[in-house]
Design a protein around this motif. Structure first.
Motif, PDB file in Angstrom:
ATOM      1  N   ARG A 118      21.668  21.773  -7.085  1.00  0.00           N
ATOM      2  CA  ARG A 118      22.236  22.265  -8.333  1.00  0.00           C
ATOM      3  C   ARG A 118      23.728  21.990  -8.411  1.00  0.00           C
ATOM      4  NH1 ARG A 118      21.032  26.831 -11.689  1.00  0.00           N
ATOM      5  NH2 ARG A 118      22.914  27.419 -12.807  1.00  0.00           N
ATOM      6  N   VAL A 161      14.662  27.177  -1.456  1.00  0.00           N
ATOM      7  CA  VAL A 161      15.740  27.831  -2.206  1.00  0.00           C
ATOM      8  C   VAL A 161      17.083  27.208  -1.834  1.00  0.00           C
ATOM      9  CG1 VAL A 161      17.020  29.991  -2.454  1.00  0.00           C
ATOM     10  CG2 VAL A 161      14.549  29.998  -2.567  1.00  0.00           C
ATOM     11  N   LYS A 162      17.293  26.950  -0.526  1.00  0.00           N
ATOM     12  CA  LYS A 162      18.558  26.366  -0.081  1.00  0.00           C
ATOM     13  C   LYS A 162      18.743  24.970  -0.661  1.00  0.00           C
ATOM     14  CE  LYS A 162      19.043  28.797   4.323  1.00  0.00           C
ATOM     15  NZ  LYS A 162      18.995  28.659   5.787  1.00  0.00           N
ATOM     16  N   ARG A 207      12.392  29.707   1.990  1.00  0.00           N
ATOM     17  CA  ARG A 207      13.826  29.843   2.181  1.00  0.00           C
ATOM     18  C   ARG A 207      14.487  28.460   2.121  1.00  0.00           C
ATOM     19  NH1 ARG A 207      15.628  33.875   6.926  1.00  0.00           N
ATOM     20  NH2 ARG A 207      14.137  35.189   5.842  1.00  0.00           N
ATOM     21  N   ASN A 224      19.580  25.027  -4.272  1.00  0.00           N
ATOM     22  CA  ASN A 224      20.971  25.456  -4.478  1.00  0.00           C
ATOM     23  C   ASN A 224      21.922  24.287  -4.257  1.00  0.00           C
ATOM     24  OD1 ASN A 224      23.235  27.150  -4.732  1.00  0.00           O
ATOM     25  ND2 ASN A 224      23.310  27.420  -2.516  1.00  0.00           N
ATOM     26  N   ILE A 225      21.687  23.513  -3.198  1.00  0.00           N
ATOM     27  CA  ILE A 225      22.573  22.370  -2.920  1.00  0.00           C
ATOM     28  C   ILE A 225      22.469  21.339  -4.044  1.00  0.00           C
ATOM     29  CG2 ILE A 225      22.918  20.421  -1.337  1.00  0.00           C
ATOM     30  CD1 ILE A 225      21.899  22.391   0.898  1.00  0.00           C
TER      31      ILE A 225
END
Ligand SMILES: [Zn+2]
Lengths: 94, 183
Positions: free
Chosen positions: A90, A83-84, A80, A87-88
């Motif tokens: 990106r 993934v976080k 998790r 995302n940041i």
């Protein structure tokens, strides 16, 4: 009972078994692999069985790892967080 | 932060790491979310806010907008490039629609049946089976003494006798026939 010469080795797992006649014997079993652990935090993984390859072959794919990205490789908390962080990262580049 | 029109990343479950858009805000801590399915393979489903990670992208959509409407807005505003995916082909769109239709039809039909009947019926069935198993075991033990259950034993005994009587005459002539050959 004396063990066979081939069984006089610490590479076997010894399992005491109570026979129906009331005798206690030792069964010599092959040692299996270690428990699967998270690649990040090294905690043991849930839902990932560890057994001899012959036993693992009999299982279905769905029963061998969680159906999730990084399933069977990372624990749920670590996957998790990756993934976080992805995302940041990106949206920072854009 | 998480309102209607916010694009998010799912962080839990098999859809983790995939983009989705918030369609509706439900009770506290829960929202309805969709990929749409044809775009990012995220089903339209209820989702906990703790399992979503917001992105800076927000789109103006109606509350409870359908997947086709959302795809149309995505095309207008060029969201596909930002998400790193291409607009879905017609085949993919149709496949997604069919899947949703199936899910909708399945949801309507089987839910009432299992809710009403099985919880009441299944439990007694299991109990009955267990009881039968327990009953069968003592029967076997009681057959050794042969006297306690009189009524139960008479019925099963008659049947094997019939079978035996049928079999015995068949075997007997064969033996008779064989014996002379040996002699
Ligand atoms: Zn971990």
């Amino acid at each position: 009972m004396m063990p066979r010469p081939a069984q006089r080795s610490r590479s076997f797992r010894k399992k005491p078994v109570n026979t129906p006649g009331g005798r206690q014997t030792i069964h010599y079993l092959k040692k299996g692999p270690c428990i699967a652990r998270c690649a990040v935090c090294k905690r043991p993984l849930h839902g990932v069985p560890s057994g001899l390859p012959s036993e693992m072959r009999k299982l279905k794919k769905t029963s061998k790892r969680p159906d999730r990205p990084y399933g069977g490789n990372m624990c749920s908390a670590c996957s998790r967080e990756t993934v976080k962080s992805k995302n940041i990262a990106r949206w920072e580049n854009d | 932060m998480i309102d209607v029109g916010r694009i998010c990343v799912k962080t839990a479950g098999r859809e983790a790491g995939k983009f989705c858009i918030v369609v509706e805000v439900l009770e506290e801590g829960f929202v309805t979310v969709t990929g749409p399915l044809a775009v990012t393979h995220v089903k339209r489903r209820r989702c906990n806010i703790d399992h979503l990670e917001p992105t800076p992208e927000v789109i103006k959509i109606k509350k409870g907008a359908s997947d086709d409407e959302i795809i149309g807005i995505y095309k207008h505003e060029g969201i596909f490039k930002k998400l790193g995916s291409e607009p879905p082909s017609e085949k993919e769109l149709e496949a997604a629609r069919e899947k949703e239709r199936k899910r909708a039809s399945e949801k309507k039909k089987p839910k009432p049946k299992p809710a009403e009947q099985p919880p009441e019926e299944k439990k007694p069935e299991h109990r009955a089976e267990k009881k039968e198993k327990h009953e069968k075991k003592p029967e076997h033990k009681e057959k050794a003494p042969k006297k306690k259950p009189e009524h139960k034993e008479k019925a099963p005994k008659k049947k094997p006798e019939k079978h035996a009587s049928k079999k015995k005459p068949e075997k007997a002539p064969k033996k008779k026939a064989k014996k002379p050959k040996h002699k």
